[in-house]
Design a protein around this motif. Structure first.
Motif, PDB file in Angstrom:
ATOM      1  N   TYR A   1       0.806  -1.223   0.000  1.00  0.00           N
ATOM      2  CA  TYR A   1       0.000   0.000   0.000  1.00  0.00           C
ATOM      3  C   TYR A   1       0.837   1.270   0.000  1.00  0.00           C
ATOM      4  CZ  TYR A   1      -3.318  -3.485   1.776  1.00  0.00           C
ATOM      5  OH  TYR A   1      -4.089  -4.608   1.945  1.00  0.00           O
ATOM      6  N   GLY A   2       2.148   1.147  -0.007  1.00  0.00           N
ATOM      7  CA  GLY A   2       2.943   2.354   0.100  1.00  0.00           C
ATOM      8  C   GLY A   2       4.386   2.145  -0.273  1.00  0.00           C
ATOM      9  N   PRO A   3       5.255   3.112   0.078  1.00  0.00           N
ATOM     10  CA  PRO A   3       6.628   3.144  -0.450  1.00  0.00           C
ATOM     11  C   PRO A   3       7.631   2.289   0.321  1.00  0.00           C
ATOM     12  CG  PRO A   3       6.263   5.075   0.884  1.00  0.00           C
ATOM     13  CD  PRO A   3       4.960   4.311   0.886  1.00  0.00           C
ATOM     14  N   VAL A   4       7.198   1.621   1.385  1.00  0.00           N
ATOM     15  CA  VAL A   4       8.140   0.851   2.211  1.00  0.00           C
ATOM     16  C   VAL A   4       7.816  -0.639   2.068  1.00  0.00           C
ATOM     17  CG1 VAL A   4       8.810   0.381   4.605  1.00  0.00           C
ATOM     18  CG2 VAL A   4       8.492   2.736   3.838  1.00  0.00           C
ATOM     19  N   PRO A   5       8.835  -1.488   1.936  1.00  0.00           N
ATOM     20  CA  PRO A   5       8.556  -2.932   1.827  1.00  0.00           C
ATOM     21  C   PRO A   5       7.697  -3.401   2.997  1.00  0.00           C
ATOM     22  CG  PRO A   5      10.878  -2.510   1.449  1.00  0.00           C
ATOM     23  CD  PRO A   5      10.289  -1.216   1.898  1.00  0.00           C
ATOM     24  N   GLN A   6       6.680  -4.199   2.678  1.00  0.00           N
ATOM     25  CA  GLN A   6       5.668  -4.515   3.680  1.00  0.00           C
ATOM     26  C   GLN A   6       5.727  -5.945   4.186  1.00  0.00           C
ATOM     27  OE1 GLN A   6       2.239  -1.937   2.179  1.00  0.00           O
ATOM     28  NE2 GLN A   6       1.167  -3.627   3.125  1.00  0.00           N
ATOM     29  N   ASP A   7       6.442  -6.801   3.457  1.00  0.00           N
ATOM     30  CA  ASP A   7       6.335  -8.219   3.799  1.00  0.00           C
ATOM     31  C   ASP A   7       7.628  -8.793   4.346  1.00  0.00           C
ATOM     32  OD1 ASP A   7       7.532  -7.889   1.399  1.00  0.00           O
ATOM     33  OD2 ASP A   7       6.548  -9.563   0.408  1.00  0.00           O
ATOM     34  N   ASN A   8       8.568  -7.930   4.742  1.00  0.00           N
ATOM     35  CA  ASN A   8       9.790  -8.419   5.381  1.00  0.00           C
ATOM     36  C   ASN A   8       9.884  -7.783   6.757  1.00  0.00           C
ATOM     37  OD1 ASN A   8      11.278 -10.084   3.338  1.00  0.00           O
ATOM     38  ND2 ASN A   8      10.867  -8.276   2.128  1.00  0.00           N
ATOM     39  N   ASP A   9      10.992  -7.123   6.982  1.00  0.00           N
ATOM     40  CA  ASP A   9      11.194  -6.392   8.220  1.00  0.00           C
ATOM     41  C   ASP A   9      10.284  -5.160   8.204  1.00  0.00           C
ATOM     42  OD1 ASP A   9      12.152  -5.073  10.373  1.00  0.00           O
ATOM     43  OD2 ASP A   9      14.263  -5.358   9.889  1.00  0.00           O
ATOM     44  N   THR A  10       9.401  -5.040   9.177  1.00  0.00           N
ATOM     45  CA  THR A  10       8.413  -3.949   9.147  1.00  0.00           C
ATOM     46  C   THR A  10       8.800  -2.790  10.065  1.00  0.00           C
ATOM     47  OG1 THR A  10       7.134  -5.060  10.841  1.00  0.00           O
ATOM     48  CG2 THR A  10       6.494  -5.467   8.574  1.00  0.00           C
ATOM     49  N   LYS A  11      10.069  -2.698  10.424  1.00  0.00           N
ATOM     50  CA  LYS A  11      10.437  -1.659  11.385  1.00  0.00           C
ATOM     51  C   LYS A  11      10.340  -0.254  10.793  1.00  0.00           C
ATOM     52  CE  LYS A  11      15.426  -1.971  10.623  1.00  0.00           C
ATOM     53  NZ  LYS A  11      16.704  -2.361  11.198  1.00  0.00           N
ATOM     54  N   TYR A  12      10.282  -0.139   9.453  1.00  0.00           N
ATOM     55  CA  TYR A  12      10.191   1.183   8.833  1.00  0.00           C
ATOM     56  C   TYR A  12       8.754   1.567   8.462  1.00  0.00           C
ATOM     57  CZ  TYR A  12      15.217   0.418   8.089  1.00  0.00           C
ATOM     58  OH  TYR A  12      16.556   0.169   8.262  1.00  0.00           O
ATOM     59  N   LEU A  13       7.813   0.678   8.737  1.00  0.00           N
ATOM     60  CA  LEU A  13       6.455   0.814   8.197  1.00  0.00           C
ATOM     61  C   LEU A  13       5.561   1.670   9.087  1.00  0.00           C
ATOM     62  CD1 LEU A  13       5.066  -0.449   5.728  1.00  0.00           C
ATOM     63  CD2 LEU A  13       4.293  -2.288   7.234  1.00  0.00           C
ATOM     64  N   SER A  14       4.882   2.648   8.481  1.00  0.00           N
ATOM     65  CA  SER A  14       3.952   3.483   9.246  1.00  0.00           C
ATOM     66  C   SER A  14       2.619   2.754   9.426  1.00  0.00           C
ATOM     67  CB  SER A  14       3.692   4.792   8.503  1.00  0.00           C
ATOM     68  OG  SER A  14       2.978   4.528   7.317  1.00  0.00           O
ATOM     69  N   GLN A  15       1.893   3.170  10.436  1.00  0.00           N
ATOM     70  CA  GLN A  15       0.567   2.596  10.661  1.00  0.00           C
ATOM     71  C   GLN A  15      -0.357   2.897   9.481  1.00  0.00           C
ATOM     72  OE1 GLN A  15       0.291   0.654  13.158  1.00  0.00           O
ATOM     73  NE2 GLN A  15      -1.863   0.124  12.819  1.00  0.00           N
ATOM     74  N   ARG A  16      -0.182   4.075   8.896  1.00  0.00           N
ATOM     75  CA  ARG A  16      -1.031   4.500   7.768  1.00  0.00           C
ATOM     76  C   ARG A  16      -0.859   3.547   6.589  1.00  0.00           C
ATOM     77  NH1 ARG A  16      -5.584   6.272   7.072  1.00  0.00           N
ATOM     78  NH2 ARG A  16      -5.987   7.978   5.631  1.00  0.00           N
ATOM     79  N   GLN A  17       0.384   3.170   6.316  1.00  0.00           N
ATOM     80  CA  GLN A  17       0.618   2.244   5.204  1.00  0.00           C
ATOM     81  C   GLN A  17       0.093   0.851   5.532  1.00  0.00           C
ATOM     82  OE1 GLN A  17       4.599   2.146   3.476  1.00  0.00           O
ATOM     83  NE2 GLN A  17       4.201   0.164   2.519  1.00  0.00           N
ATOM     84  N   LYS A  18       0.289   0.431   6.775  1.00  0.00           N
ATOM     85  CA  LYS A  18      -0.183  -0.905   7.181  1.00  0.00           C
ATOM     86  C   LYS A  18      -1.677  -1.061   6.966  1.00  0.00           C
ATOM     87  CE  LYS A  18       2.937  -2.054  10.933  1.00  0.00           C
ATOM     88  NZ  LYS A  18       3.087  -1.991  12.387  1.00  0.00           N
ATOM     89  N   THR A  19      -2.432   0.010   7.234  1.00  0.00           N
ATOM     90  CA  THR A  19      -3.891  -0.125   7.276  1.00  0.00           C
ATOM     91  C   THR A  19      -4.577   0.266   5.974  1.00  0.00           C
ATOM     92  OG1 THR A  19      -3.958   2.062   8.292  1.00  0.00           O
ATOM     93  CG2 THR A  19      -4.072   0.176   9.760  1.00  0.00           C
ATOM     94  N   ASN A  20      -3.825   0.635   4.954  1.00  0.00           N
ATOM     95  CA  ASN A  20      -4.371   0.873   3.619  1.00  0.00           C
ATOM     96  C   ASN A  20      -5.499   1.909   3.597  1.00  0.00           C
ATOM     97  OD1 ASN A  20      -4.972   0.757   0.938  1.00  0.00           O
ATOM     98  ND2 ASN A  20      -6.064  -1.193   1.039  1.00  0.00           N
ATOM     99  N   PRO A  21      -5.179   3.138   3.286  1.00  0.00           N
ATOM    100  CA  PRO A  21      -6.224   4.171   3.240  1.00  0.00           C
ATOM    101  C   PRO A  21      -7.152   4.054   2.034  1.00  0.00           C
ATOM    102  CG  PRO A  21      -4.080   5.111   2.692  1.00  0.00           C
ATOM    103  CD  PRO A  21      -3.830   3.693   3.102  1.00  0.00           C
ATOM    104  N   TYR A  22      -6.778   3.255   1.049  1.00  0.00           N
ATOM    105  CA  TYR A  22      -7.610   3.164  -0.169  1.00  0.00           C
ATOM    106  C   TYR A  22      -7.978   1.706  -0.456  1.00  0.00           C
ATOM    107  CZ  TYR A  22      -5.458   7.749  -0.630  1.00  0.00           C
ATOM    108  OH  TYR A  22      -5.020   9.021  -0.379  1.00  0.00           O
ATOM    109  N   PRO A  23      -8.838   1.124   0.381  1.00  0.00           N
ATOM    110  CA  PRO A  23      -9.224  -0.280   0.131  1.00  0.00           C
ATOM    111  C   PRO A  23     -10.047  -0.407  -1.148  1.00  0.00           C
ATOM    112  CG  PRO A  23     -10.583   0.684   1.849  1.00  0.00           C
ATOM    113  CD  PRO A  23      -9.531   1.705   1.523  1.00  0.00           C
TER     114      PRO A  23
END
Lengths: 599, 276
Positions: free
Chosen positions: A374-396
Motif C-alpha cells: 500500500y505504500g513506499p516501504v517494503p511490507q512483507d519483510n522487516d516492518t520496522k520502517y512501516l507506518s501505521q497508515r501504510q499498514k492499514t491501507n487508506p484506499y481499500p
C-alpha cells in the motif's frame, strides 16, 4: 500445408501432445550427490521471463538498471560495499565488499575508507585512484546516471583525498545518518580500473583524462558507448579487466550470459564453480518446460504451477520462495502531454487505487505468493520502517468510492461508457472539457501472472468508467521506453508502465525513497514532484531516528505518487538439491561464487 | 449429376458441412442463448471445474469456458474465413496474370512466389505481429498475405492449361484486353480449383491463428481465440485443469477436419466434372 484431413488432425494432435509434454527433450537428472562439496562444474540459472541482460558498465544509465544486470555485474566488478540478506536480515556483507567498513569522523562529515587487497585481472592492485576514477566519471555524467538524485551522490561529496594507495577520505557536505550513508550511498560506489578504462577512444592513450571535467565527460561517453555494444561484451578488452570472482566469457544476442571463474581473483571469496550460465526465456511457461525437462539447475516455478511442488521435489529440486526487499507499482507519467494533468489530480489517483483489488490479485492470480503493498516501504519483510497508515491501507478496494470521487469532480460517461470531463472547473487545472479517462499501460510480457493482473486492472477500471489498454513488451523495452521525460519529448507518449513481475524496485539496505520519488531522481520515471515529500525523504537521509521514515511512509501512502500494486516474490525458486551455497538474497543479489556442487 | 449432387453423395463431405454449420451456429448464435460476461474478470470464480453454473468450468480469471469457447470460435472462424478468402483472391489473380501473360512477367511473378514459399509463413507472421498490434482485421490481413503463394501456383498451372483452349484464343484474336480475359474468362473457368483451394486455405488459416496465438501474439485480451485459450490453458495443465485445454483443442481439430472433409469432397466433385 496439409491437404489430407486425417493427416492434419494427426498433426494437430501430435503438436498438442508435444506441447503438453514440455516440447519433448530428454530428461536430465537432478538431485542426489554425496553431500561433500566439490569444486568445478557448471550451474545453469534461469533469468526472469523476457529479461535479457543489457548493461555491463558499473555506472548504469537510466533504463538499464534491471536487478539482474547489477547482480551479474557485481560478480566481475566488486562494489565498495555490498549488502545482502544472507544473515537473515539485510546487513553489510563484508567478504563481497571491496573495502573494510567505513570510519566516520566525530562530526560525521568525513569518512575514511580502506580498500581490501584486491587485484585487477591485469595484475594491477585496486587502489584509491580507481575509486576517484569512478567518482570523477559519475560527476561528469551524473545526469545520465540512473542512480542519481539531485543533492545526493556525487553532489554531497565535497572532496576526495587519497591518503595512500588503499586508503582515502571523503568530505561530505553535511552530517548524514551514517547507516543510511553507507547503505544507500557508499554501496553505489564501484571501483573501476582507471589504468585500463581512462581513455576517450578505443585506441586512444590511457591517461588522467578523468581529472579534468571535460575529459571525464569524454571518458564517460566513450565507456557508455562501449557498454551499448552488447555484441562485443565477450570480446571487448575493456570488460576483460575485472577484480571479481568471475569474468565474462560468453554473451549472445539473445542475452544469454556465461561467466567463468576468474583465475586471477585475489579476494576472500574465489568462485567454486568453473562456469555459471544465465539462460533467457520469452515466458515463464517456456522456462518451466525447460525446468521440467531438466535443462536448468536453478530456475523458478510459475505460480500457476505451484501445485507441482511435490513432483519437482521428486525430480531432485527443492522449491523455495525468494522474497524481495521490494515494492511493486505502476508509475504515472505526470509529464504525459495528454493525461499528465489528469494524473496530477490526487482524486484521480485515489479513484484508481480504490479500483485495485489487491487481495484478489494476490490470492487468485499470484496464488498467495505475492503480498499486498500500500505504500513506499517494503511490507512483507522487516516492518520496522512501516507506518501505521501504510499498514492499514487508506484506499481499500471500493468501486463505489472510486465512482463517487470521479463523479464529484465532473466526470461523466460518454456514449461508449468511458468517463469524460464534463465540468472542467471541477476536473482540475489544465484538464480540458471532453478529456477522456482512457490510457495505455505499457507492461512487461512473458508472465501469465502479469497478464492476469493487467486483465484484472483493465476489468475493474472499466467498471468505474476508465478505459485501460494494454501494450505488452519485453522488460528491457518497458524499462527503456518508460523513463522520465518532458512533455514535448517524443518519448513522453507512455502513460502508465509496469515492470513488476518480480517486484518493481529492490531497495538498498535502507528503504528510503530518494532514488524513486525525489524530484528529478534518476529512477523517478513518472517525474513525480512534491516539495513536502522531498523534505521527508531528506529527513530520512539525515536523521538516525525512525520517525522520519514513518512520516515518509504515511505521506506517500496517501499521496499515491504511483499506483501501488501487490508485491510478488522475486521468484519461487526450484534449485537442484545437489547445488549448495545459495542464499536467496532479498536484495536480489546472487553471489554465485558461493555456489558449489555436491554431485 | 451436378457438382452439388456429387458433393452430397460423399458422406465425409456432408458430415464436414454439417459439423461446420453446427460450429458456426454454436459460435454465432450460442452467445444469444447462453449469455456470459466475457469482458470482465471474476476472480472469485477462478479455476472452477465443470459443474452447475459453469458446464465447462472457468479459467484462471473467472471467465466461463463454455461462453469463452463461443466467443473465441467466432474470432477464429472470422479470421480464418477472411484470411482464406484474401489468400485465395490474391493467389488467383497473381497466378492467372502470370500464367496468361507468360514471358518475363511470368518468370518474375513466379520467382517471387518461389522465394516466398521458401520463407516459413509462421516466421513472417511472428515478425509482423511484433511490429503491429494484432486485431481481428490485422491478423486476417497478415495471414492472408502470407498464405496466397500456394493458390498462386495452382492458379498459374490452371491458367496455362486454359489459355490454350479455343475460346480463349478466339476472344484474344477478337481483341479482348488481357484484364478482361483474366477476370471474365480465366478466373471464372477455374472456379472449381479456386473454390476447393479456398476451403483448404480457410482450414490452414484457422490453424495459423491458433499457432500465432499459442505463441502469445494473438488478439489482445479480453478478446481471445481457440489458440489463445489453448495456450493459456496449457499453463494449468500440470494442475489437472483439463477443461481449459480439451474444449479449444477439440474445437480446432473438429473445425479443421470439417473444412478439409468439405474441401476433399469439393475437389472430387469438380474432378469428376473435369473428366467429363
Amino acid at each position: 500445408m496439409a491437404r489430407h484431413p486425417w493427416r492434419t488432425a494427426l498433426g494437430v494432435t501430435l503438436a498438442s501432445v508435444l506441447a503438453l509434454s514440455g516440447c519433448g527433450g530428454s530428461q536430465e537428472q537432478h538431485g542426489g550427490g554425496s553431500g561433500a562439496p566439490r569444486t568445478g562444474g557448471t550451474a545453469r540459472f534461469a533469468l526472469p521471463p523476457s529479461a535479457t541482460p543489457n548493461w555491463i558498465m558499473p555506472i548504469a544509465i537510466p533504463g538499464y538498471g534491471a536487478s539482474y544486470n547489477g547482480a551479474i555485474r557485481a560478480t566481475m566488478f566488486v562494489p565498495l560495499y555490498n549488502y545482502d540478506g544472507s544473515s537473515g536480515s539485510v546487513a553489510l556483507n563484508d567478504p563481497s565488499s571491496a573495502a573494510d567498513p567505513p570510519r566516520y569522523s566525530a562530526d560525521g562529515k568525513t569518512v575514511t575508507i580502506t580498500l581490501k587487497p584486491l587485484t585487477w585481472s591485469t595484475g594491477d592492485p585496486v587502489t584509491s585512484r580507481d575509486v576517484e576514477f569512478w567518482l570523477n566519471l559519475v560527476r561528469a555524467g551524473k545526469d545520465n546516471w540512473g542512480k542519481y538524485s539531485e543533492g545526493l551522490l556525487p553532489d554531497n561529496i565535497k572532496a576526495f583525498h587519497a591518503v595512500d594507495d588503499r586508503t582515502f577520505t571523503l568530505t561530505l557536505d553535511k552530517a548524514y545518518n551514517p547507516d543510511w550513508f553507507t547503505a544507500n550511498q557508499l554501496s553505489l560506489v564501484v571501483p573501476m580500473p582507471q589504468r585500463a578504462w581512462d581513455r576517450t577512444s578505443a585506441d586512444g592513450p590511457v591517461g588522467d583524462h578523468d581529472r579534468d571535467p571535460a575529459g571525464a565527460k569524454q571518458v564517460f561517453d566513450f565507456l557508455v558507448g562501449q557498454a551499448k555494444k552488447l555484441g562485443t561484451y565477450a570480446t571487448n578488452p575493456l570488460w576483460k579487466v575485472v577484480n571479481g570472482p568471475f569474468t565474462l566469457s560468453g554473451f549472445t544476442a539473445a542475452g544469454e550470459v556465461t561467466l567463468t571463474k576468474n583465475p586471477k581473483y585475489t579476494g576472500p571469496e574465489p568462485a567454486k564453480l568453473d562456469t555459471v550460465k544465465f539462460l533467457t526465456f520469452t515466458s515463464s511457461s517456456a522456462e518451466y518446460n525447460v525446468l521440467r525437462a531438466g535443462g536448468i539447475d536453478y530456475g523458478y516455478v510459475p505460480t500457476s504451477n505451484l501445485g507441482q511442488q511435490s513432483k519437482l521435489e521428486a525430480e531432485g529440486y527443492r522449491v523455495e520462495p525468494w522474497n524481495g526487499w521490494s515494492i511493486t507499482y505502476s508509475p504515472y507519467n505526470f509529464n504525459n502531454p495528454q493525461l499528465g494533468k489528469v494524473f496530477s489530480q490526487l482524486y484521480v489517483r485515489q479513484a484508481l487505487q480504490h479500483a485495485v483489488d489487491q487481495n484478489a490479485i494476490t490470492s487468485v492470480i499470484w496464488r498467495g505468493s505475492a503480498r499486498v503493498g500500500y505504500g513506499p516501504v517494503p511490507q512483507d519483510n522487516d516492518t520496522k520502517y512501516l507506518s501505521q497508515r501504510q499498514k492499514t491501507n487508506p484506499y481499500p478496494f471500493d468501486l463505489d468510492a472510486a465512482r463517487k470521487l470521479l463523479a464529484d469532480h465532473g466526470w461523466k460517461p460518454g456514449s461508449d461508457g468511458v468517463l469524460a470531463c464534463a465540468e472542467p472547473q471541477l476536473c482540475g487545472e489544465g484538464i480540458a472539457a471532453g478529456t477522456r479517462l482512457s490510457f495505455t499501460m505499457l507492461t512487461e510480457s512473458g508472465s501469465d501472472e502479469t497478464d492476469g493482473t493487467m486483465q484484472e486492472l483493465r476489468s475493474e477500471f472499466s467498471r468505474i468508467g476508465v478505459e485501460m489498454k494494454v501494450n505488452a513488451q519485453p522488460l528491457n523495452t518497458v524499462l527503456a521506453n518508460g523513463t522520465s521525460c518532458e512533455p514535448a519529448d517524443a518519448s513522453c507518449s507512455w502513460q502508465l508502465s509496469y515492470f513488476g513481475t518480480q517486484g518493481s524496485w529492490y531497495f538498498p539496505a535502507n528503504p528510503s525513497g530518494e532514488q524513486l520519488f525525489a524530484t528529478g531522481a534518476g529512477t523517478n520515471f513518472g517525474s513525480y514532484s512534491d516539495k513536502h515529500a522531498d523534505e521527508l525523504m531528506t529527513a530520512t537521509n539525515l536523521s538516525s531516528s525512525q520517525q522520519p521514515m514513518f512520516d515518509y511512509s504515511a505521506y506517500l501512502t496517501e499521496q499515491l505518487p504511483v499506483l501501488w500494486l501487490p508485491n510478488p516474490p522475486y521468484q519461487v525458486s526450484a534449485i537442484d538439491t545437489a547445488l549448495h551455497g545459495i542464499s536467496q538474497d532479498p536484495l536480489a543479489g546472487l553471489q554465485p561464487q558461493r555456489w558449489f556442487w555436491t554431485r | 449429376m451436378t457438382v452439388l449432387s456429387r458433393l452430397l453423395a460423399r458422406r465425409t463431405a456432408v458430415a464436414g458441412a454439417i459439423l461446420l454449420v453446427l460450429v458456426v451456429l454454436f459460435c454465432f448464435l450460442g452467445p444469444l442463448l447462453y449469455g456470459t460476461d466475457q469482458s470482465h474478470t471474476d476472480l472469485a470464480s477462478a479455476r472452477l471445474s465443470p459443474g452447475s453454473g459453469h458446464p465447462l468450468g472457468t479459467d484462471e480469471l473467472g471467465y466461463d469456458v463454455l461462453g469463452r469457447l463461443m466467443v473465441a470460435g467466432r474470432t477464429s472462424l472470422i479470421i480464418g474465413v477472411l484470411a482464406g478468402l484474401i489468400a485465395t483472391a490474391i493467389g488467383a489473380v497473381w497466378g492467372a496474370v502470370a500464367g496468361y501473360t507468360g514471358g518475363w512477367l511470368d518468370t518474375v511473378l513466379m520467382r517471387v512466389v518461389d522465394t516466398g514459399v521458401a520463407i516459413p509463413a509462421l516466421f513472417l507472421l511472428l515478425v509482423a505481429a511484433t511490429l503491429v498490434t494484432p486485431s481481428v482485421g490485422v491478423l486476417a490481413l497478415l495471414i492472408g498475405c502470407v498464405s496466397w503463394l500456394v493458390p498462386a501456383r495452382l492458379m498459374r498451372a490452371e491458367t496455362v492449361s486454359l489459355r490454350e483452349r479455343d475460346y480463349i484464343r478466339a476472344i484474344t484474336v477478337l481483341g479482348a484486353s488481357r484484364t478482361r480475359v483474366v477476370f471474365r474468362h480465366i478466373i471464372p473457368n477455374a472456379i472449381g480449383t479456386v473454390a476447393v483451394n479456398a476451403t483448404f486455405q480457410i482450414a490452414d488459416a484457422i490453424l495459423l491463428v491458433a499457432y500465432v496465438s499459442f505463441l502469445g501474439l494473438g488478439v489482445p485480451a479480453p478478446a481471445t481465440d481457440w489458440g489463445a485459450m489453448l495456450s493459456k490453458g496449457i499453463t494449468y495443465t500440470f494442475d489437472g485443469a483439463w477443461w481449459l485445454i480439451l474444449p479449444p483443442g477439440i474445437a480446432i481439430v473438429l473445425v479443421v477436419c470439417a473444412i478439409n472433409f468439405l474441401g476433399d469432397g469439393l475437389r472430387d466433385a469438380f474432378a469428376v466434372k473435369g473428366r467429363r
